[in-house]
Design a protein around this motif. Structure first.
Motif, PDB file in Angstrom:
ATOM      1  N   HIS A 272     -19.565  -1.951 -30.576  1.00 37.57           N
ATOM      2  CA  HIS A 272     -19.325  -2.296 -32.054  1.00 37.57           C
ATOM      3  C   HIS A 272     -19.694  -3.537 -32.406  1.00 37.57           C
ATOM      4  CE1 HIS A 272     -15.248  -3.002 -30.831  1.00 37.57           C
ATOM      5  NE2 HIS A 272     -15.353  -4.034 -31.928  1.00 37.57           N
ATOM      6  N   VAL A 273     -19.924  -3.948 -33.598  1.00 39.32           N
ATOM      7  CA  VAL A 273     -19.984  -5.288 -34.207  1.00 39.32           C
ATOM      8  C   VAL A 273     -18.639  -5.930 -34.786  1.00 39.32           C
ATOM      9  CG1 VAL A 273     -20.840  -6.322 -36.067  1.00 39.32           C
ATOM     10  CG2 VAL A 273     -22.279  -4.763 -35.131  1.00 39.32           C
ATOM     11  N   ASP A 274     -18.245  -6.895 -34.047  1.00 36.80           N
ATOM     12  CA  ASP A 274     -16.891  -7.656 -34.484  1.00 36.80           C
ATOM     13  C   ASP A 274     -17.032  -8.346 -35.770  1.00 36.80           C
ATOM     14  OD1 ASP A 274     -14.464  -8.762 -33.537  1.00 36.80           O
ATOM     15  OD2 ASP A 274     -15.407 -10.738 -34.085  1.00 36.80           O
ATOM     16  N   LYS A 275     -16.047  -7.961 -36.701  1.00 38.38           N
ATOM     17  CA  LYS A 275     -16.013  -8.217 -38.150  1.00 38.38           C
ATOM     18  C   LYS A 275     -16.027  -9.768 -38.234  1.00 38.38           C
ATOM     19  CE  LYS A 275     -14.096  -4.135 -39.451  1.00 38.38           C
ATOM     20  NZ  LYS A 275     -12.793  -3.257 -40.129  1.00 38.38           N
ATOM     21  N   GLU A 276     -15.186 -10.482 -37.268  1.00 39.99           N
ATOM     22  CA  GLU A 276     -15.214 -12.178 -37.489  1.00 39.99           C
ATOM     23  C   GLU A 276     -16.658 -12.851 -37.186  1.00 39.99           C
ATOM     24  OE1 GLU A 276     -11.570 -13.571 -35.574  1.00 39.99           O
ATOM     25  OE2 GLU A 276     -10.320 -12.236 -36.905  1.00 39.99           O
ATOM     26  N   SER A 277     -16.817 -12.408 -36.060  1.00 40.37           N
ATOM     27  CA  SER A 277     -17.827 -13.092 -35.485  1.00 40.37           C
ATOM     28  C   SER A 277     -19.474 -12.563 -35.745  1.00 40.37           C
ATOM     29  CB  SER A 277     -17.976 -13.205 -33.759  1.00 40.37           C
ATOM     30  OG  SER A 277     -18.156 -11.946 -33.038  1.00 40.37           O
ATOM     31  N   GLY A 278     -19.473 -11.098 -36.105  1.00 35.19           N
ATOM     32  CA  GLY A 278     -20.519 -10.546 -36.524  1.00 35.19           C
ATOM     33  C   GLY A 278     -21.703 -10.372 -35.490  1.00 35.19           C
ATOM     34  N   LYS A 279     -20.918 -10.407 -34.043  1.00 35.12           N
ATOM     35  CA  LYS A 279     -21.667 -10.159 -32.665  1.00 35.12           C
ATOM     36  C   LYS A 279     -21.231  -8.845 -32.106  1.00 35.12           C
ATOM     37  CE  LYS A 279     -22.615 -15.111 -31.812  1.00 35.12           C
ATOM     38  NZ  LYS A 279     -22.286 -16.137 -30.789  1.00 35.12           N
ATOM     39  N   PRO A 280     -22.322  -8.020 -31.189  1.00 32.49           N
ATOM     40  CA  PRO A 280     -21.708  -7.101 -30.560  1.00 32.49           C
ATOM     41  C   PRO A 280     -20.745  -7.113 -29.455  1.00 32.49           C
ATOM     42  CG  PRO A 280     -24.267  -7.207 -30.596  1.00 32.49           C
ATOM     43  CD  PRO A 280     -23.557  -8.772 -31.037  1.00 32.49           C
ATOM     44  N   VAL A 281     -19.691  -6.304 -29.528  1.00 34.56           N
ATOM     45  CA  VAL A 281     -18.747  -6.515 -28.265  1.00 34.56           C
ATOM     46  C   VAL A 281     -18.689  -4.987 -27.568  1.00 34.56           C
ATOM     47  CG1 VAL A 281     -17.233  -8.364 -29.561  1.00 34.56           C
ATOM     48  CG2 VAL A 281     -17.008  -6.131 -30.110  1.00 34.56           C
ATOM     49  N   PHE A 282     -18.088  -5.017 -26.694  1.00 34.29           N
ATOM     50  CA  PHE A 282     -17.966  -3.640 -25.727  1.00 34.29           C
ATOM     51  C   PHE A 282     -16.564  -3.317 -25.924  1.00 34.29           C
ATOM     52  CE2 PHE A 282     -21.620  -5.779 -24.200  1.00 34.29           C
ATOM     53  CZ  PHE A 282     -22.414  -4.968 -23.795  1.00 34.29           C
ATOM     54  N   ASP A 283     -16.386  -1.959 -26.125  1.00 35.51           N
ATOM     55  CA  ASP A 283     -14.987  -1.354 -26.216  1.00 35.51           C
ATOM     56  C   ASP A 283     -14.436  -1.098 -24.803  1.00 35.51           C
ATOM     57  OD1 ASP A 283     -15.548  -0.850 -29.001  1.00 35.51           O
ATOM     58  OD2 ASP A 283     -16.438   0.882 -28.553  1.00 35.51           O
ATOM     59  N   THR A 284     -15.287  -1.094 -23.627  1.00 38.19           N
ATOM     60  CA  THR A 284     -14.827  -0.701 -22.324  1.00 38.19           C
ATOM     61  C   THR A 284     -15.581  -1.850 -21.431  1.00 38.19           C
ATOM     62  OG1 THR A 284     -16.134   1.152 -22.076  1.00 38.19           O
ATOM     63  CG2 THR A 284     -13.989   1.637 -22.656  1.00 38.19           C
ATOM     64  N   ASN A 285     -15.435  -1.542 -20.106  1.00 36.96           N
ATOM     65  CA  ASN A 285     -15.952  -2.586 -19.289  1.00 36.96           C
ATOM     66  C   ASN A 285     -16.288  -1.869 -18.046  1.00 36.96           C
ATOM     67  OD1 ASN A 285     -17.348  -4.886 -18.390  1.00 36.96           O
ATOM     68  ND2 ASN A 285     -15.373  -5.884 -17.681  1.00 36.96           N
ATOM     69  N   HIS A 286     -16.707  -0.629 -17.928  1.00 32.93           N
ATOM     70  CA  HIS A 286     -16.946   0.105 -16.761  1.00 32.93           C
ATOM     71  C   HIS A 286     -18.132  -0.609 -15.758  1.00 32.93           C
ATOM     72  CE1 HIS A 286     -14.333   3.346 -17.981  1.00 32.93           C
ATOM     73  NE2 HIS A 286     -15.089   3.297 -19.124  1.00 32.93           N
ATOM     74  N   ILE A 294     -27.836  -8.710 -16.045  1.00 34.50           N
ATOM     75  CA  ILE A 294     -27.592  -9.752 -16.735  1.00 34.50           C
ATOM     76  C   ILE A 294     -26.242  -9.674 -17.443  1.00 34.50           C
ATOM     77  CG2 ILE A 294     -28.552 -11.079 -18.812  1.00 34.50           C
ATOM     78  CD1 ILE A 294     -31.478  -9.950 -18.181  1.00 34.50           C
ATOM     79  N   SER A 295     -25.549 -10.764 -17.372  1.00 37.01           N
ATOM     80  CA  SER A 295     -24.217 -10.763 -18.158  1.00 37.01           C
ATOM     81  C   SER A 295     -24.187 -10.506 -19.454  1.00 37.01           C
ATOM     82  CB  SER A 295     -23.425 -12.149 -17.948  1.00 37.01           C
ATOM     83  OG  SER A 295     -24.302 -13.254 -18.403  1.00 37.01           O
ATOM     84  N   ASN A 296     -23.264  -9.643 -19.881  1.00 38.27           N
ATOM     85  CA  ASN A 296     -23.188  -9.172 -21.323  1.00 38.27           C
ATOM     86  C   ASN A 296     -22.309  -9.686 -22.182  1.00 38.27           C
ATOM     87  OD1 ASN A 296     -21.048  -7.798 -20.370  1.00 38.27           O
ATOM     88  ND2 ASN A 296     -21.814  -5.885 -20.414  1.00 38.27           N
ATOM     89  N   GLY A 297     -21.229 -10.842 -21.371  1.00 36.89           N
ATOM     90  CA  GLY A 297     -20.527 -11.570 -22.177  1.00 36.89           C
ATOM     91  C   GLY A 297     -18.871 -10.930 -21.952  1.00 36.89           C
ATOM     92  N   ASN A 298     -18.938  -9.647 -21.368  1.00 39.43           N
ATOM     93  CA  ASN A 298     -17.768  -9.246 -21.017  1.00 39.43           C
ATOM     94  C   ASN A 298     -17.230  -9.772 -19.778  1.00 39.43           C
ATOM     95  OD1 ASN A 298     -16.272  -7.290 -22.266  1.00 39.43           O
ATOM     96  ND2 ASN A 298     -17.378  -5.452 -21.485  1.00 39.43           N
TER      97      ASN A 298
END
Length: 366
Positions: A272-286, A294-298
């Motif tokens: 989903h899009v983080d409201k503060e940063s406006g960037k995509p974030v992941f809900d889980t980390n399976h 490639i690293s996804n930031g998680n």
């Protein structure tokens, strides 16, 4: 010249040298940027965590060997006035506590579970059998020294690598309290589990037995975008780095083997899009922080399985090589000083190899 398997990395490369009972061990690091703060004390701090005979809580550690080495590092090149110069960094550690006589019976007899036989075959009988020579776990001090340099590069970018024992001697950690890791001899994030692990290992030492375990490692603050397509995927490079540690027999990232019993609807990491940063974030980390190599930031999460120490104080059936090149059956009783469970000493090695991979990938990106 053909790579003989003693060098790891591309932009940030590490070549190790030396044997367990030789004069010294060390490494040459090429590709470290200029201007990085570095001193012998910084490297020594990491080497002290790996040292034999040393417990994380400063007490006698039932898990580790009685061999006591200062592991005092010396910077030979590449650093001037506390900063790296951009030229090759050479690090050396002298051996001071070799008991080579303990290995006299291994010149022509192959220890079960060790690399004795395979090294003898590969190098036509010209191997250093004292303490395992080049295949000894002592070689990992070179990796830890190099990892301390790589860690300085990561620190400047806010990337933190933390490893710990989550299972040893059949006992699993139920908690993840990182403040406990350096407060117990097993480097476990669960103090209660650590006490049980230690008690079991003391029992095994009394029986001349050994144990294995599992190391978990997390990387926090890793930016998205690290890793190369197809063959140099970040998870592939991590797997190679960790599997190159002699006692490691398995590697899994994220959900690992549990993913085989999962379903797409459960294993996929929704976004989903983080409201503060406006960037995509992941809900889980399976996925363990890596998608498509490639690293996804998680947070990157992986685990390594460590086999039981092969040097046990029990008679074992094996093979002896005779002067004429033929073999005969024999029974071997190992002497010397050996670990019972490698997990607490492998923790800093896992951190070091992870740091080397990440430093290499960061510099390849740049």
């Amino acid at each position: 010249m053909k790579n003989k398997g003693n060098t790891f990395g591309t932009a940030f490369s590490v070549t190790t040298f030396g044997e367990s009972h030789g004069v010294a061990l060390g490494c040459i690091i090429d590709g470290c940027p200029a201007g990085i703060e570095l001193s012998e004390s910084m490297i020594q701090q990491e080497l002290n965590r790996r040292r034999p005979g040393i417990s994380a809580d400063g007490k006698l550690n039932a898990a580790v060997t009685a061999r006591t080495e200062a592991d005092k590092v010396e910077i030979l090149s590449g650093v001037f006035e506390g900063k790296t110069t951009g030229t090759p960094i050479a690090l050396e550690v002298r051996n001071t506590s070799q008991h080579s006589a303990d290995y006299g019976n291994l010149a022509d007899t192959f220890r079960p579970g060790h690399a004795d036989y395979t090294y003898d075959i590969k190098y036509d009988g010209f191997r250093d059998y004292r303490g395992g020579g080049r295949s000894s776990g002592r070689e990992t001090l070179c990796r830890v020294a190099a990892g301390a340099v790589a860690r300085q590069i990561l620190n400047e970018r806010g990337i933190k690598v933390t490893a710990y024992t989550v299972r040893a001697a059949g006992i699993a950690a139920e908690k993840r309290d990182f403040s406990c890791i350096e407060k117990n001899s097993m480097r476990s994030p669960d103090m209660e589990a650590a006490e049980k692990m230690t008690a079991k290992i003391e029992e095994l030492r009394g029986r001349g037995e050994s144990a294995g375990g599992v190391i978990e490692c997390i990387v926090e603050g890793c930016p998205a975008g690290l890793g190369q397509p197809v063959f140099d995927k970040l998870d592939a490079e991590l797997a190679k780095a960790i599997m190159s540690i002699g006692a490691v027999k398995a590697f899994e990232i994220g959900d690992g083997f549990d993913a085989a019993d999962s379903f797409g609807s459960l294993n996929n990491d929704s976004m989903h899009v983080d409201k503060e940063s406006g960037k995509p974030v992941f809900d889980t980390n399976h996925s363990g922080g890596i998608l498509g190599g490639i690293s996804n930031g998680n947070t990157i999460v992986f685990r390594a399985a460590v086999k039981p120490v092969p040097s046990i104080f029990q008679p074992q059936k094996t093979v002896e090589k005779l002067p004429d090149g033929t073999y005969r059956d024999t029974v071997l009783e190992i002497k010397g000083r050996h670990d019972v469970c490698l997990c607490p000493r492998i923790v800093p090695v896992v951190e070091a190899m992870t740091s080397i991979v990440l430093a290499d990938m960061l510099l390849r990106n740049e």
